[in-house]
Design a protein around this motif. Structure first.
Motif, PDB file in Angstrom:
ATOM      1  N   ASP A 407      41.638  34.546  44.908  1.00  0.00           N
ATOM      2  CA  ASP A 407      42.350  34.801  46.061  1.00  0.00           C
ATOM      3  C   ASP A 407      41.702  34.844  47.334  1.00  0.00           C
ATOM      4  O   ASP A 407      40.669  35.935  47.218  1.00  0.00           O
ATOM      5  N   THR A 471      43.803  39.561  34.750  1.00  0.00           N
ATOM      6  CA  THR A 471      44.128  40.071  35.931  1.00  0.00           C
ATOM      7  C   THR A 471      43.711  41.627  36.102  1.00  0.00           C
ATOM      8  O   THR A 471      43.150  41.923  37.095  1.00  0.00           O
ATOM      9  N   PHE A 474      39.980  42.159  37.378  1.00  0.00           N
ATOM     10  CA  PHE A 474      39.647  42.296  38.899  1.00  0.00           C
ATOM     11  C   PHE A 474      40.183  43.623  39.622  1.00  0.00           C
ATOM     12  O   PHE A 474      40.104  43.856  40.564  1.00  0.00           O
ATOM     13  N   GLU A 475      40.408  44.542  38.577  1.00  0.00           N
ATOM     14  CA  GLU A 475      40.832  45.730  38.921  1.00  0.00           C
ATOM     15  C   GLU A 475      39.553  46.562  39.565  1.00  0.00           C
ATOM     16  O   GLU A 475      39.826  47.425  40.528  1.00  0.00           O
ATOM     17  N   ASN A 486      36.603  43.573  46.660  1.00  0.00           N
ATOM     18  CA  ASN A 486      37.600  43.519  46.303  1.00  0.00           C
ATOM     19  C   ASN A 486      38.488  42.217  45.972  1.00  0.00           C
ATOM     20  O   ASN A 486      39.214  41.785  46.733  1.00  0.00           O
ATOM     21  N   THR A 488      40.807  39.405  43.884  1.00  0.00           N
ATOM     22  CA  THR A 488      41.913  39.295  43.134  1.00  0.00           C
ATOM     23  C   THR A 488      42.097  37.730  42.583  1.00  0.00           C
ATOM     24  O   THR A 488      41.487  36.958  43.349  1.00  0.00           O
ATOM     25  N   SER A 490      44.903  34.572  41.069  1.00  0.00           N
ATOM     26  CA  SER A 490      46.282  34.183  40.940  1.00  0.00           C
ATOM     27  C   SER A 490      46.336  33.370  39.340  1.00  0.00           C
ATOM     28  O   SER A 490      45.250  32.464  39.304  1.00  0.00           O
ATOM     29  N   LYS A 522      50.269  36.825  44.916  1.00  0.00           N
ATOM     30  CA  LYS A 522      48.860  36.698  44.488  1.00  0.00           C
ATOM     31  C   LYS A 522      48.581  38.026  43.558  1.00  0.00           C
ATOM     32  O   LYS A 522      49.481  38.553  43.442  1.00  0.00           O
ATOM     33  N   ASN A 523      47.260  37.877  42.951  1.00  0.00           N
ATOM     34  CA  ASN A 523      46.950  39.024  42.243  1.00  0.00           C
ATOM     35  C   ASN A 523      47.862  39.233  40.943  1.00  0.00           C
ATOM     36  O   ASN A 523      48.329  40.423  40.797  1.00  0.00           O
ATOM     37  N   CYS A 524      48.339  38.202  40.216  1.00  0.00           N
ATOM     38  CA  CYS A 524      49.267  38.197  39.342  1.00  0.00           C
ATOM     39  C   CYS A 524      49.253  36.944  38.528  1.00  0.00           C
ATOM     40  O   CYS A 524      48.410  36.237  38.854  1.00  0.00           O
TER      41      CYS A 524
END
Length: 799
Positions: A407, A471, A474-475, A486, A488, A490, A522-524
């Motif tokens: 993302d 996913t 990327f935490e 940071n 993230t 998709s 995003k981020n999912c």
């Protein structure tokens, strides 16, 4: 004996002279043919490339931001260049046009292409080195030229398929075994008659000086362990060159063919003279018999015999000839020994060359199969692997095909540089390789896109566990050069054989699911289902409809008036986008704009709306004593473009509108990404005299610190606050506080979504300057807004 000697010497001398004359004649004939082909080929390519440079210069002058049919212009000029060539135009914002009907995938990143990188380097034509085409495994070369005028900032390029522009070389020959080759600047073979040694480099360390000398003269040179006489000529435009090579083996063979009749004639002559010599020999040995008879007579005691010395001269010559033969045999043995040593040396060199070629072949195979940056599989390899595994699958286990896209990766490249972006890609590749899935293959297929194939899954739910693990990767922030990123991603998931059974379909639906994940914020991750397919198909339909509207002028503006409470009249109108296209009739304008933001078409829509709004307010104010202002919504993506302010200036100059009549509405969220950079752009707009409105106030960040720093004139209270303010005192106080706060820092207030008289009266009591909504008027077309403004009657509003 003397006759044989003389005839032999004469024959040898004749053959030698014939050899010298024929050898010189044949060599001159081949040299003349080589020079002719070299000159013709060089002239041909120079003319083609010069013609291309002229076409690029004309294209760069003709293409403008207002061109009605850029695609048609590119196709027209494509007819003037060699066949199987394509014209590309890439804009700085990443949008591109191309003359070919072949569709490039969304993953095609025009700003990453070699031909596009010329955008800020030069004003002239730049040629790339030969490289592999994005879609087909074919070698191409590109000529490109920047466009930096008439509101357009980008690059126009012409791509050539090497095998197509090299047809003249494919038809050229020098003798039967000679070579005509097209070389790049590094000496790599790009084209020749039989695709011989394509992709190989003919520059070897021990022969570099010889190759340099070949630009001035004919020099001996070894190609693929065969000896040639080569000559080269450079193509001035792009560093490529033409090489012609005369086969020395063919020269020798032709010489042998020419000498054969002469040699046969010599042999025949020797036979004739040999016969004569034999007859003469019989006569010569007659004295020897006589001598034997004399010796026999002496043995019997006859001493009165006498042998004349002149009768025995041939014996002396025979002895001398024997000694010469011994000397010749010794010399021959020495030459054979020297030849043997040379053969051993050549054998050693051949072994070294073989090892080098083997190593080069291994490198080429690796480059063809793996991504050069990460070492992961590339697009072609992962597709071949998936094909093979599907063919060999027994159908009992599942496979998960996972499509991953980072993302906002472009933001990293733009803000921190491509070097940081490359380090980020390498780190992501390492994390994907460390996933717990036992049998997996990981590939990088483009800039920030990855594909994972997870094998031997016992249930479909296992694919979701893997997607969750991805996913989770990327935490934790990624540290690059002491900078914390940071990042993230998709993620889209397709399952074999549940969703599809072919490679193409599996990758397509995984891509669909990934875009659906982006749509959900995003981020999912998203596993493909029929809902995803319907939504993606709907987005495609809207995207095509938008393109049709832009090409055929099927968009139109509607206008909604803003009532000025203090002046008791309409002083502003807001321009709102509508469509006349039947292709988009079943979609609301919110869906259309949302899709345009995803596809990037919002940039072209924004510019169309601003230009039409400027023209409209120009015509409206021709009928007005007191000029009105017009409000235009600006998308977040447009603000992020480097040429955003420049585009606004260009439109103002083209339409001749007063900048003070223009109000640009900008949302809070659109400013927060690259805040300092965006705020600088707003100050530039203020200097032009443009008024700025902060739209949807209260629904975004709503930070007083940011509000105080922004160069805005109005804040626009979102409809959600207006709807609730009559229902509770708390919401009413919230609206009153926003208005008071805005007045205290010198800002005026616009309230939108006012539909009832009670709402109007309450906002007026709070001293809200501008009121917009259905209570005043719904959005109407140009003719209706003109009548409304001219005939407005405030009394009917019961103010």
């Amino acid at each position: 004996m003397s006759i044989i000697t003389i005839s032999f010497i004469t024959t040898v001398l004749f053959v030698f002279l014939s050899y010298t004359s024929i050898s010189k004649s044949l060599k001159n004939q081949y040299i003349h043919e080589s020079e002719s082909v070299l000159q013709q080929s060089t002239n041909y390519f120079s003319y083609q490339f010069l013609n291309v440079e002229n076409i690029l210069e004309k294209l760069s002058e003709e293409l403008t931001v207002e061109s009605d049919n850029i695609f048609g212009t590119l196709q027209f000029y494509e007819q003037l260049i060699p066949s199987s060539s394509t014209i590309f135009m890439g804009l700085e914002n990443g949008k591109y046009y191309y003359s070919s009907k072949q569709l490039y995938p969304k993953s095609y990143k025009v700003v990453e292409q070699e031909w596009y990188k010329n955008i800020n380097k030069s004003e002239g034509v730049t040629w790339t080195k030969p490289y592999m085409d994005y879609l087909t495994p074919e070698i191409i070369i590109s000529a490109s030229m920047p466009i930096t005028h008439n509101g357009l900032h980008g690059v126009v390029a012409i791509h050539f398929k090497i095998d197509k522009i090299s047809e003249m070389i494919s038809e050229s020959r020098i003798g039967e075994d000679g070579l005509v080759m097209l070389l790049d600047g590094n000496g790599t073979i790009l084209a020749n008659r039989d695709n011989y040694l394509i992709g190989e480099s003919i520059i070897h360390p021990q022969q570099e000086k010889l190759l340099e000398q070949s630009f001035d003269q004919l020099v001996p040179y070894s190609i693929d362990n065969k000896e040639y006489l080569i000559q080269t000529k450079a193509i001035s435009q792009n560093g490529m060159s033409i090489l012609t090579a005369i086969s020395e083996e063919e020269l020798r063979n032709e010489l042998v063919k020419s000498l054969l009749p002469i040699v046969l004639t010599g042999i025949l002559s020797l036979l004739i003279f040999g016969t004569m010599a034999y007859v003469g020999l019989l006569k010569v040995i007659k004295p020897l018999k006589k001598l034997i008879d004399l010796m026999s007579s002496v043995e019997l005691g006859n001493y009165n015999v006498y042998a004349k010395e002149k009768d025995y001269l041939e014996v002396h010559q025979l002895t001398k000839g024997f000694n010469s033969m011994i000397h010749g045999l010794k010399k021959r043995d020495q030459e054979l020994n020297h030849t043997y040593n040379e053969i051993k040396k050549t054998e050693k060199q051949l072994r070294v060359k073989y090892e080098e070629l083997k190593e080069s072949e291994e490198k080429i195979q690796h480059l063809a199969a793996y991504d050069s940056l990460t070492g992961l599989l590339n697009r072609r390899s992962i597709m071949q692997l998936l094909n093979q595994t599907i063919e060999n699958n027994n159908g009992e286990l599942y496979k998960a095909i996972i499509f991953l896209d980072l993302d906002n990766f472009k933001t990293v490249n733009d803000s921190l540089g491509h070097s940081t972006g490359d380090h980020l890609i390498v780190e992501v590749a390492q994390r994907l390789n460390n996933l717990t899935a036992k049998r997996k293959d990981v590939a990088r297929i483009s800039g920030d896109e990855f594909i994972l194939i997870c094998h031997d899954l016992h249930s479909e739910s296992e694919s979701e566990q893997i997607a969750q693990e991805i996913t989770a990767l990327f935490e934790e922030p990624i540290i690059i050069d002491s900078k914390q990123l940071n990042v993230t991603a998709s993620v889209g998931v397709a399952i074999y054989p549940s969703h599809a059974t072919t490679t193409e379909e599996l990758l397509k639906i995984a891509d669909m699911a990934m875009y659906q994940a982006k749509h959900f914020g995003k981020n999912c991750y998203k596993v493909f289902d029929e809902t995803v397919k319907r939504e993606v198909d709907e987005k495609v339909e809207i995207e095509l409809g938008i393109g049709e509207c832009l090409r055929n002028n099927k968009f139109e503006l509607f206008f909604q008036p803003l009532f000025n409470v203090q002046q008791g009249r309409v002083t502003n109108v807001e321009a709102l986008l509508r469509t006349k296209s039947s292709a988009l009739s079943k979609f609301n304008i919110f869906q259309i704009i949302q899709t345009a933001e995803i596809t990037g078409q919002i940039l072209e829509i924004d510019q169309w709306v601003i230009r039409e709004a400027c023209r409209s307010i120009q015509r409206i104010n021709e009928h007005m004593e007191d000029p009105l202002h017009i409000s235009v919504n600006i998308s977040a993506l447009h603000i992020m473009q480097q040429d955003f302010v420049k585009n606004i200036k260009t439109i103002l100059e083209e339409t001749g509108v007063e900048p003070g009549w223009i109000d640009l509405e900008i949302t809070e969220t659109s400013l927060m990404e690259s805040f300092d950079l965006n705020i600088a752009k707003l100050f530039e707009l203020k200097e032009l005299g443009i008024s700025l409105h902060l739209d949807d106030f209260g629904t975004g960040y709503s930070s007083l610190n940011y509000l105080n720093r922004l160069p805005i004139d109005h804040v626009k209270i979102d409809k959600s606050f207006v709807d609730k303010m009559l229902q509770s005192e708390k919401d009413s106080k919230m609206v009153e506080t926003i208005i008071a706060l805005s007045h205290n820092i010198g800002l005026q207030v616009v309230a939108e979504g006012v539909e009832h008289e009670d709402q109007f009266e309450l906002l007026a009591s709070y001293q809200c300057e501008l009121i917009q909504g259905y209570y005043i008027s719904k959005p109407v077309n140009y003719e209706t807004i003109i009548r409304f403004i001219q005939n407005q009657n405030i009394n009917h509003m019961s103010i």
